[in-house]
Design an enzyme around this catalytic site. Structure first.
Site, PDB file in Angstrom:
ATOM      1  N   LYS A  69      -4.499  -2.676   6.175  1.00 39.19           N
ATOM      2  CA  LYS A  69      -5.471  -3.613   5.633  1.00 39.19           C
ATOM      3  C   LYS A  69      -6.549  -3.906   6.686  1.00 39.19           C
ATOM      4  CE  LYS A  69      -5.747  -8.076   3.447  1.00 39.19           C
ATOM      5  NZ  LYS A  69      -5.208  -9.412   3.574  1.00 39.19           N
ATOM      6  N   CYS A  93      -5.648  -3.973  20.640  1.00 40.09           N
ATOM      7  CA  CYS A  93      -4.355  -3.432  20.189  1.00 40.09           C
ATOM      8  C   CYS A  93      -4.620  -2.040  19.602  1.00 40.09           C
ATOM      9  CB  CYS A  93      -3.739  -4.344  19.137  1.00 40.09           C
ATOM     10  SG  CYS A  93      -2.484  -3.513  18.149  1.00 40.09           S
ATOM     11  N   LYS A 104      -4.522   5.679  10.684  1.00 41.52           N
ATOM     12  CA  LYS A 104      -3.436   4.921  10.094  1.00 41.52           C
ATOM     13  C   LYS A 104      -3.992   4.092   8.922  1.00 41.52           C
ATOM     14  CE  LYS A 104      -0.414   1.085  11.215  1.00 41.52           C
ATOM     15  NZ  LYS A 104       0.112   0.173  12.189  1.00 41.52           N
ATOM     16  N   HIS A 107       0.837  -1.187   0.000  1.00 38.33           N
ATOM     17  CA  HIS A 107       0.000   0.000   0.000  1.00 38.33           C
ATOM     18  C   HIS A 107       0.878   1.245   0.000  1.00 38.33           C
ATOM     19  CE1 HIS A 107       0.553   0.831   4.250  1.00 38.33           C
ATOM     20  NE2 HIS A 107       0.001  -0.303   4.625  1.00 38.33           N
ATOM     21  N   CYS A 163      -0.369  -9.995  19.867  1.00 39.79           N
ATOM     22  CA  CYS A 163      -1.145  -9.377  18.779  1.00 39.79           C
ATOM     23  C   CYS A 163      -0.610  -9.922  17.469  1.00 39.79           C
ATOM     24  CB  CYS A 163      -1.030  -7.854  18.793  1.00 39.79           C
ATOM     25  SG  CYS A 163      -1.755  -7.162  17.284  1.00 39.79           S
ATOM     26  N   CYS A 208       0.651  -7.229  14.916  1.00 37.53           N
ATOM     27  CA  CYS A 208       2.009  -6.709  15.167  1.00 37.53           C
ATOM     28  C   CYS A 208       3.043  -7.831  15.200  1.00 37.53           C
ATOM     29  CB  CYS A 208       2.122  -6.009  16.512  1.00 37.53           C
ATOM     30  SG  CYS A 208       0.970  -4.709  16.859  1.00 37.53           S
ATOM     31  N   HIS A 253      -4.058  -2.141  15.657  1.00 35.25           N
ATOM     32  CA  HIS A 253      -4.868  -3.024  14.800  1.00 35.25           C
ATOM     33  C   HIS A 253      -6.331  -3.128  15.213  1.00 35.25           C
ATOM     34  CE1 HIS A 253      -0.722  -4.136  13.831  1.00 35.25           C
ATOM     35  NE2 HIS A 253      -1.219  -4.268  12.619  1.00 35.25           N
ATOM     36  N   HIS A 267       3.842   1.564   2.431  1.00 32.49           N
ATOM     37  CA  HIS A 267       5.049   0.802   2.057  1.00 32.49           C
ATOM     38  C   HIS A 267       5.790   1.515   0.927  1.00 32.49           C
ATOM     39  CE1 HIS A 267       2.148  -2.614   3.168  1.00 32.49           C
ATOM     40  NE2 HIS A 267       2.880  -2.361   4.236  1.00 32.49           N
TER      41      HIS A 267
END
Ligand code: MSP
Length: 504
Positions: free
Chosen positions: A299, A145, A296, A20, A128, A131, A148, A23
């Site tokens: 996905k 988390c 953030k 994405h 998690c 992570c 996430h 990255h």
């Protein structure tokens, strides 16, 4: 003595998700740094790749009805395709499922075991999966988390531990004295604060997880995915299979990472290296996060932007320019279509695109496409500004201040556009002052030449395009910044190819 080859890395990306824009951001920044270093004539080795083990990936593969290896092959290929599309010129792409990586990891973990820093213990904690790490109660937000937004799993198992706590004082000392340099300062302080509040040993293996590299001294366990992943930085350059290359490149000059993986790179990785008897990376630069409406991008949150779609829409250079010009390197940054449009229409189409097209049009109209230079043609105002730009640009680039480096170039572009208005060659034409027009156009060509070379690390394709349209003799890829002097352009014959940046 400086090392003979500059070695820089991006993180290796998890293949549980397709690439994405976040990255792409890390990778583009690294590509710009690497191209800049090459432009200054320094040998450079730029590493990127994919992180392919762990529970999260095994789970994704299962969801798609593929074996983990098939799944990794597929997604890893997607990363390679995305980087090709974004014109990323890496020197090596490491995959943690490569045989050479596995061998290197085993050698490394055995060296850790030999150092006496590994012991067997019992672990109970909240894990998690997003992570791929254990997370403590205090870090949870309403039991979830914070990154996430998922509930961590309670895990209880016997596994192997690394005596991370032994390194607390050493690490504080190395970081405080900039022997291990962490930038920006705010991240350095964050690591130091956390380090000073205590350091616990970490589990470095997992029982009951088959998609990983077996621990050589207990085959019922696999090596923790983060230890596996971090080792890529040495396995890719021959830690196990090419000592000559390894000695030439290690320690890394720069690990470029996002702020979410700060602790792994600034604490766990250096401690592992110390235990393994290897020198530490020189610098870790931590960049901020791309957010969409303040959230953030990930996905898990379902708000991912695809760099391939964006490249199809905008072209890779516009995207590369936008990402590096908008964000202050090191700080968080919000992505908006409006801002992209503004940058494209104003900076690229109006400022740079128009400067090129006006210069080309006038060379064609007044000189039938060929322009000759004379030494006395040098316009002091533009010349001095251009030389100043080259100097400031280098200073900013050495300090990874991309936005500021681009701003310097745009000052030169703005001045050159103003120079056209001031000189008004169309009036000179009416007065039949042909030599004066020749002088103006020559100075514009010189400014564009310098501009093209300076933007080359950011927008390689457009820089080459400008260069070729103006018909400069040398190949832009072969030129070094040190060879860049004002007044070196001889005769040029232009090859106009149309608009550089169409507006949206
Ligand atoms: N596999 C680990 C890294 C192992 S390195 C030894 C990992 N992978 S990742 O694919 O999740 O993220 C890789 C990089 O992308 C990190 O540097 C991360 O900070 C960066 N980004 C992920 N999302 C991002 C944004 N939204 N914005 C900016 N960078 C982001 O972590």
């Amino acid at each position: 003595m400086p090392k003979e080859c500059f070695y820089l890395t991006t993180p290796i990306y998890y293949v549980n998700a397709a690439p994405h824009i976040g990255h792409a951001y890390t990778t583009i920044c690294a590509d710009v740094i690497s191209r800049y270093y090459k432009l200054t004539g320094r040998e450079t080795f730029f590493l990127t790749g994919t992180d392919e083990h762990g529970a999260k990936i095994a789970q994704s593969a299962q969801k798609y009805g593929k074996t983990p290896q098939e799944f990794c092959d597929l997604i890893s290929q997607k990363y390679k395709e995305a980087w090709k599309k974004l014109n990323i010129n890496y020197d090596y792409f490491i995959r943690t499922t490569e045989e050479r990586h596995k061998k290197a990891l085993i050698k490394f973990i055995e060296s850790l075991n030999a150092s006496g820093k590994i012991y067997k213990g019992k672990y109970q904690g909240l894990y998690c999966l997003g992570c791929e790490k254990f997370i403590i109660q205090g870090e949870l937000h309403s039991g979830l988390c914070p990154d996430h937004k998922t509930k961590p799993e309670l895990i209880e198992e016997e596994n192997y531990f690394f005596k991370l706590s032994d390194y607390q004082k050493t690490l504080i000392n190395l970081i405080e004295n900039n022997i291990l340099e962490i930038q920006p300062e705010i991240r350095k302080n964050e690591v130091l604060g956390k380090l000073k509040s205590g350091l616990e040993d970490i589990s470095i293996s997992r029982a009951n997880l088959s998609w990983g590299i077996p621990l050589p001294f207990d085959l019922s366990q696999t090596i923790y995915v983060w230890v596996d992943a971090l080792t890529n930085y040495i396995s890719a350059i021959g830690y196990e299979d090419d000592p000559e290359k390894f000695n030439k490149l290690w320690p890394a000059d720069l690990h470029l990472i996002g702020k979410d993986i700060l602790w792994f790179h600034c604490v766990i990785w250096p401690a592992l290296l110390l235990a393994g008897g290897l020198p530490l990376p020189k610098k870790i630069f931590v960049h901020g996060f791309f957010t969409l409406s303040g959230e953030k991008m990930s996905k898990t949150l379902g708000n991912v932007m695809d760099p391939i779609d964006l490249t199809d829409q905008l072209g890779e250079d516009v995207l590369r320019y936008f990402l590096l010009r908008e964000a202050t390197f090191g700080l968080d940054f919000n992505f908006s279509q409006e801002a992209v449009k503004r940058r494209l229409n104003n900076d690229l189409a109006n400022d740079l695109g128009n400067l090129l097209s006006r210069t080309l049009t006038m060379i064609k109209k007044y000189f039938d496409g060929s322009l000759e230079a004379y030494l006395n043609f040098q316009e002091e105002i533009l010349k001095n500004l251009a030389l100043e730009t080259i100097k400031n640009y280098q200073e900013f680039m050495e300090n990874l201040k991309f936005k500021e480096a681009l701003e310097e170039i745009w000052k030169l572009i703005a001045r050159a556009n103003k120079y056209i208005e001031e000189k008004a060659p169309w009036k000179m034409y009416k007065e039949k002052e042909i030599l004066k027009i020749q002088e103006v156009l020559y100075n514009l060509a010189e400014s564009l030449k310098i501009t093209a070379l300076l933007i080359f690390p950011f927008m390689p394709k457009s820089a080459k395009n400008i260069w070729e349209q103006l018909g400069f003799e040398e190949k832009i890829e072969d030129l070094k910044i040190t060879e860049l002097k004002w007044g070196k352009t001889g005769k040029i014959k232009i090859n106009p190819k149309g608009i550089l940046f169409p507006k949206i």
